[in-house]
Design a protein around this motif. Sequence first.
Motif, PDB file in Angstrom:
ATOM      1  N   THR A   1       0.832  -1.193   0.000  1.00 54.65           N
ATOM      2  CA  THR A   1       0.000   0.000   0.000  1.00 54.65           C
ATOM      3  C   THR A   1       0.868   1.246   0.000  1.00 54.65           C
ATOM      4  OG1 THR A   1      -1.724  -1.162   1.223  1.00 54.65           O
ATOM      5  CG2 THR A   1      -1.812   1.232   1.264  1.00 54.65           C
ATOM      6  N   PHE A   2       0.531   2.167  -0.893  1.00 55.95           N
ATOM      7  CA  PHE A   2       1.163   3.481  -0.948  1.00 55.95           C
ATOM      8  C   PHE A   2       0.200   4.452  -0.279  1.00 55.95           C
ATOM      9  CE2 PHE A   2       2.616   1.107  -4.626  1.00 55.95           C
ATOM     10  CZ  PHE A   2       3.965   1.363  -4.668  1.00 55.95           C
ATOM     11  N   LYS A   3       0.697   5.284   0.647  1.00 56.37           N
ATOM     12  CA  LYS A   3      -0.174   6.255   1.314  1.00 56.37           C
ATOM     13  C   LYS A   3       0.642   7.444   1.792  1.00 56.37           C
ATOM     14  CE  LYS A   3       0.176   3.593   5.552  1.00 56.37           C
ATOM     15  NZ  LYS A   3      -0.515   2.746   6.487  1.00 56.37           N
ATOM     16  N   ALA A   4      -0.081   8.514   2.136  1.00 60.33           N
ATOM     17  CA  ALA A   4       0.561   9.702   2.696  1.00 60.33           C
ATOM     18  C   ALA A   4       0.512   9.592   4.213  1.00 60.33           C
ATOM     19  CB  ALA A   4      -0.164  10.959   2.231  1.00 60.33           C
ATOM     20  N   ALA A   5       1.555  10.052   4.878  1.00 59.33           N
ATOM     21  CA  ALA A   5       1.611  10.011   6.338  1.00 59.33           C
ATOM     22  C   ALA A   5       2.142  11.342   6.854  1.00 59.33           C
ATOM     23  CB  ALA A   5       2.511   8.873   6.801  1.00 59.33           C
ATOM     24  N   ALA A   6       1.568  11.781   7.958  1.00 62.03           N
ATOM     25  CA  ALA A   6       2.013  13.032   8.572  1.00 62.03           C
ATOM     26  C   ALA A   6       3.277  12.774   9.389  1.00 62.03           C
ATOM     27  CB  ALA A   6       0.920  13.584   9.472  1.00 62.03           C
ATOM     28  N   ARG A   7       4.229  13.667   9.265  1.00 59.47           N
ATOM     29  CA  ARG A   7       5.445  13.606  10.080  1.00 59.47           C
ATOM     30  C   ARG A   7       5.429  14.834  10.971  1.00 59.47           C
ATOM     31  NH1 ARG A   7      10.869  13.084   6.990  1.00 59.47           N
ATOM     32  NH2 ARG A   7      10.248  10.905   6.851  1.00 59.47           N
ATOM     33  N   ALA A   8       5.465  14.627  12.256  1.00 58.91           N
ATOM     34  CA  ALA A   8       5.376  15.718  13.222  1.00 58.91           C
ATOM     35  C   ALA A   8       6.630  16.596  13.189  1.00 58.91           C
ATOM     36  CB  ALA A   8       5.196  15.153  14.627  1.00 58.91           C
ATOM     37  N   ALA A   9       6.468  17.818  13.629  1.00 62.55           N
ATOM     38  CA  ALA A   9       7.620  18.715  13.768  1.00 62.55           C
ATOM     39  C   ALA A   9       8.540  18.117  14.832  1.00 62.55           C
ATOM     40  CB  ALA A   9       7.153  20.100  14.174  1.00 62.55           C
ATOM     41  N   ARG A  10       9.817  18.350  14.665  1.00 57.88           N
ATOM     42  CA  ARG A  10      10.763  17.793  15.633  1.00 57.88           C
ATOM     43  C   ARG A  10      12.025  18.637  15.671  1.00 57.88           C
ATOM     44  NH1 ARG A  10      11.052  15.298  10.814  1.00 57.88           N
ATOM     45  NH2 ARG A  10      13.040  14.518  10.083  1.00 57.88           N
ATOM     46  N   GLU A  11      12.844  18.333  16.623  1.00 57.84           N
ATOM     47  CA  GLU A  11      14.107  19.041  16.765  1.00 57.84           C
ATOM     48  C   GLU A  11      15.218  18.157  16.228  1.00 57.84           C
ATOM     49  OE1 GLU A  11      16.031  20.202  20.693  1.00 57.84           O
ATOM     50  OE2 GLU A  11      14.676  21.889  20.293  1.00 57.84           O
ATOM     51  N   GLY A  12      16.072  18.731  15.419  1.00 63.03           N
ATOM     52  CA  GLY A  12      17.183  17.984  14.860  1.00 63.03           C
ATOM     53  C   GLY A  12      18.496  18.662  15.204  1.00 63.03           C
ATOM     54  N   LYS A  13      19.578  18.168  14.612  1.00 64.69           N
ATOM     55  CA  LYS A  13      20.892  18.733  14.888  1.00 64.69           C
ATOM     56  C   LYS A  13      21.628  18.901  13.572  1.00 64.69           C
ATOM     57  CE  LYS A  13      23.284  17.119  18.448  1.00 64.69           C
ATOM     58  NZ  LYS A  13      24.210  16.277  19.247  1.00 64.69           N
ATOM     59  N   ASN A  14      22.207  20.091  13.362  1.00 62.53           N
ATOM     60  CA  ASN A  14      23.029  20.334  12.190  1.00 62.53           C
ATOM     61  C   ASN A  14      24.302  19.506  12.356  1.00 62.53           C
ATOM     62  OD1 ASN A  14      24.968  21.354  10.412  1.00 62.53           O
ATOM     63  ND2 ASN A  14      23.981  23.365  10.365  1.00 62.53           N
ATOM     64  N   PRO A  15      24.571  18.569  11.441  1.00 64.32           N
ATOM     65  CA  PRO A  15      25.736  17.701  11.611  1.00 64.32           C
ATOM     66  C   PRO A  15      27.079  18.437  11.536  1.00 64.32           C
ATOM     67  CG  PRO A  15      24.630  17.234   9.532  1.00 64.32           C
ATOM     68  CD  PRO A  15      23.794  18.219  10.270  1.00 64.32           C
ATOM     69  N   LYS A  16      27.118  19.574  10.846  1.00 64.63           N
ATOM     70  CA  LYS A  16      28.377  20.319  10.742  1.00 64.63           C
ATOM     71  C   LYS A  16      28.690  21.092  12.010  1.00 64.63           C
ATOM     72  CE  LYS A  16      28.675  20.923   5.755  1.00 64.63           C
ATOM     73  NZ  LYS A  16      28.746  21.881   4.654  1.00 64.63           N
ATOM     74  N   THR A  17      27.671  21.743  12.570  1.00 67.83           N
ATOM     75  CA  THR A  17      27.909  22.633  13.711  1.00 67.83           C
ATOM     76  C   THR A  17      27.444  22.059  15.039  1.00 67.83           C
ATOM     77  OG1 THR A  17      25.755  23.719  13.486  1.00 67.83           O
ATOM     78  CG2 THR A  17      27.596  24.637  12.209  1.00 67.83           C
ATOM     79  N   GLY A  18      26.581  21.041  14.992  1.00 69.72           N
ATOM     80  CA  GLY A  18      26.037  20.494  16.226  1.00 69.72           C
ATOM     81  C   GLY A  18      24.894  21.340  16.775  1.00 69.72           C
ATOM     82  N   GLU A  19      24.580  22.445  16.084  1.00 70.39           N
ATOM     83  CA  GLU A  19      23.531  23.357  16.526  1.00 70.39           C
ATOM     84  C   GLU A  19      22.160  22.700  16.368  1.00 70.39           C
ATOM     85  OE1 GLU A  19      21.650  27.601  14.965  1.00 70.39           O
ATOM     86  OE2 GLU A  19      23.557  26.888  14.170  1.00 70.39           O
ATOM     87  N   LYS A  20      21.289  22.899  17.369  1.00 67.77           N
ATOM     88  CA  LYS A  20      19.929  22.374  17.301  1.00 67.77           C
ATOM     89  C   LYS A  20      19.117  23.201  16.311  1.00 67.77           C
ATOM     90  CE  LYS A  20      19.652  20.346  21.870  1.00 67.77           C
ATOM     91  NZ  LYS A  20      18.925  20.246  23.120  1.00 67.77           N
ATOM     92  N   ILE A  21      18.311  22.497  15.501  1.00 63.47           N
ATOM     93  CA  ILE A  21      17.455  23.165  14.534  1.00 63.47           C
ATOM     94  C   ILE A  21      16.046  22.596  14.641  1.00 63.47           C
ATOM     95  CG2 ILE A  21      19.297  23.715  12.899  1.00 63.47           C
ATOM     96  CD1 ILE A  21      18.436  21.278  11.256  1.00 63.47           C
ATOM     97  N   LYS A  22      15.070  23.393  14.228  1.00 61.25           N
ATOM     98  CA  LYS A  22      13.688  22.926  14.220  1.00 61.25           C
ATOM     99  C   LYS A  22      13.359  22.426  12.821  1.00 61.25           C
ATOM    100  CE  LYS A  22      12.067  25.744  17.971  1.00 61.25           C
ATOM    101  NZ  LYS A  22      10.950  26.448  18.559  1.00 61.25           N
ATOM    102  N   ILE A  23      12.791  21.228  12.758  1.00 62.12           N
ATOM    103  CA  ILE A  23      12.378  20.642  11.495  1.00 62.12           C
ATOM    104  C   ILE A  23      10.854  20.713  11.462  1.00 62.12           C
ATOM    105  CG2 ILE A  23      12.388  18.567  10.058  1.00 62.12           C
ATOM    106  CD1 ILE A  23      14.991  17.766  11.580  1.00 62.12           C
TER     107      ILE A  23
END
Length: 100
Positions: free
Chosen positions: A49-71
Amino acid sequence: MNKTDLIAAIAEKTNQSKVATGEFLDAAVAVIEETVAAGDSVTLVGFGTFKAAARAAREGKNPKTGEKIKIAATTVPRFSAGAGFKTKVAASKPKKAAKK
């Protein structure tokens, strides 16, 4: 296997031309994309089955700087394999990965 290989394999199994098979495959993919983008699902019994799914907002990390970012929240396509597909894959022997 890439798209060209897939078209050639399908054309051989169906005794159709590669051109006709390519047009059919392009149309099938377009219909699946349009249907899922519209919020509906496409079920191919035994395959998946192919379907659309919601992905919630989350906090990630910039791999170069280690700085937290909002996705931001988004909608992504998902594929769930069907029972027949899972069984076929589980019964096969995986090919060894090529060494680099």
